[in-house]
Design an enzyme around this catalytic site. Sequence first.
Site, mmCIF file in Angstrom:
data_model
loop_
_atom_site.group_PDB
_atom_site.id
_atom_site.type_symbol
_atom_site.label_atom_id
_atom_site.label_comp_id
_atom_site.label_asym_id
_atom_site.label_seq_id
_atom_site.Cartn_x
_atom_site.Cartn_y
_atom_site.Cartn_z
ATOM 1 N N GLU A 129 -0.114 10.697 -59.841
ATOM 2 C CA GLU A 129 -1.331 10.817 -60.656
ATOM 3 C C GLU A 129 -2.310 11.853 -60.084
ATOM 4 O O GLU A 129 -3.169 12.366 -60.804
ATOM 5 C CB GLU A 129 -2.044 9.459 -60.765
ATOM 6 N N ASN A 130 -2.212 12.137 -58.790
ATOM 7 C CA ASN A 130 -3.163 13.061 -58.148
ATOM 8 C C ASN A 130 -3.070 14.495 -58.677
ATOM 9 O O ASN A 130 -3.983 15.296 -58.478
ATOM 10 C CB ASN A 130 -3.000 13.058 -56.622
ATOM 11 N N ASP B 133 -7.804 5.809 -48.830
ATOM 12 C CA ASP B 133 -8.790 6.058 -49.875
ATOM 13 C C ASP B 133 -10.182 6.234 -49.279
ATOM 14 O O ASP B 133 -10.504 5.612 -48.267
ATOM 15 C CB ASP B 133 -8.782 4.873 -50.852
HETATM 16 C C1 FPP Z 1 -7.831 9.449 -51.394
HETATM 17 O O1 FPP Z 1 -9.214 9.655 -51.226
HETATM 18 C C2 FPP Z 1 -7.083 10.410 -50.615
HETATM 19 C C3 FPP Z 1 -6.182 11.292 -51.128
HETATM 20 C C4 FPP Z 1 -5.842 11.367 -52.561
HETATM 21 C C5 FPP Z 1 -5.503 12.272 -50.263
HETATM 22 C C6 FPP Z 1 -5.107 11.785 -48.907
HETATM 23 C C7 FPP Z 1 -4.775 12.977 -48.117
HETATM 24 C C8 FPP Z 1 -5.105 13.196 -46.834
HETATM 25 C C9 FPP Z 1 -5.758 12.194 -45.962
HETATM 26 C C10 FPP Z 1 -4.838 14.523 -46.189
HETATM 27 C C11 FPP Z 1 -3.433 15.035 -46.214
HETATM 28 C C12 FPP Z 1 -2.419 14.084 -45.727
HETATM 29 C C13 FPP Z 1 -1.675 14.184 -44.606
HETATM 30 C C14 FPP Z 1 -0.592 13.197 -44.392
HETATM 31 C C15 FPP Z 1 -1.874 15.207 -43.581
HETATM 32 P P1 FPP Z 1 -10.064 10.096 -52.496
HETATM 33 O O2 FPP Z 1 -10.096 11.578 -52.528
HETATM 34 O O3 FPP Z 1 -9.520 9.453 -53.728
HETATM 35 O O4 FPP Z 1 -11.450 9.506 -52.120
HETATM 36 P P2 FPP Z 1 -12.541 8.940 -53.145
HETATM 37 O O5 FPP Z 1 -11.925 7.770 -53.856
HETATM 38 O O6 FPP Z 1 -13.665 8.532 -52.235
HETATM 39 O O7 FPP Z 1 -12.927 10.063 -54.064
#
Ligand code: FPP
Length: 231
Positions: A49-50, A2
């Site tokens: 949920e994403n 996160d």
């Molecule tokens: C959460 O941060 C992160 C995600 C929903 C996506 C995670 C994906 C990656 C790191 C890249 C792709 C994955 C791989 C395995 C190559 P957020 O966007 O919710 O951050 P925030 O809470 O600060 O908005």
Amino acid sequence: MDGNGRWAKQRGLPRIEGHRRGVDAVRNIIFGARDLGLGMLTLYAFSVENWKRPKTEIGGLMHLLEFFLKRELSTFVRERVALRTIGRIHEMPPGVQRILREAAEATASFNGFTVVLALNYGSRTEVADAAAAYAAAVAAGREKPGSPGWEDLSRYLYTAGMPDPDLVIRTSGETRISNFLLLQAAYAEFIFSPVLWPDFTKADLSAALSEYARRERRYGLTSEQLKPENA
Ligand code: FPP
């Protein structure tokens, strides 16, 4: 994993730039975890949920995932890193499904270190899918009707055959579980790190492992039962 969005926002960059830097962290932590001696690392990369996020962000994430897997597959094979997935993979974009299948097949024989990508994953969906699969198995005569135990039911989870997590780390200072491995983490230790995912390093992982090693896991027993010599 996160904090990608906040990492980008703090720098006046678009959110996708945070995800791009998040992918660099993914690579570092995969090999960091392997070098620190872990046997399995599960990364929560995309939740059920994403899908509610803006279409451009979802498209960007899928592109990054496919790009990452295509770029790293030969390294995984050379380094004998096994790749597996949990989640409703059949609902992922066809290109992502193809490379995931290819990666899983190419690394299937490796058993030293496994990376599990949780994609289109949610614990509640997993339980619903497991219940449906179990009911179908009973109807087909492959399972006995009656009161199944946890061992029986857990074979229908996406994680069938995988060990339960010992440690769950959530980055970025949020202290929620967000539908991640709710049943499998029943006895896991939790560490909530303030570090945003793109900044999370092998040193942060190592510090989390040291903290984990200091914890006493009692599984419902007393301290004295665990260390009878000190009683
Ligand atoms: C959460 O941060 C992160 C995600 C929903 C996506 C995670 C994906 C990656 C790191 C890249 C792709 C994955 C791989 C395995 C190559 P957020 O966007 O919710 O951050 P925030 O809470 O600060 O908005």
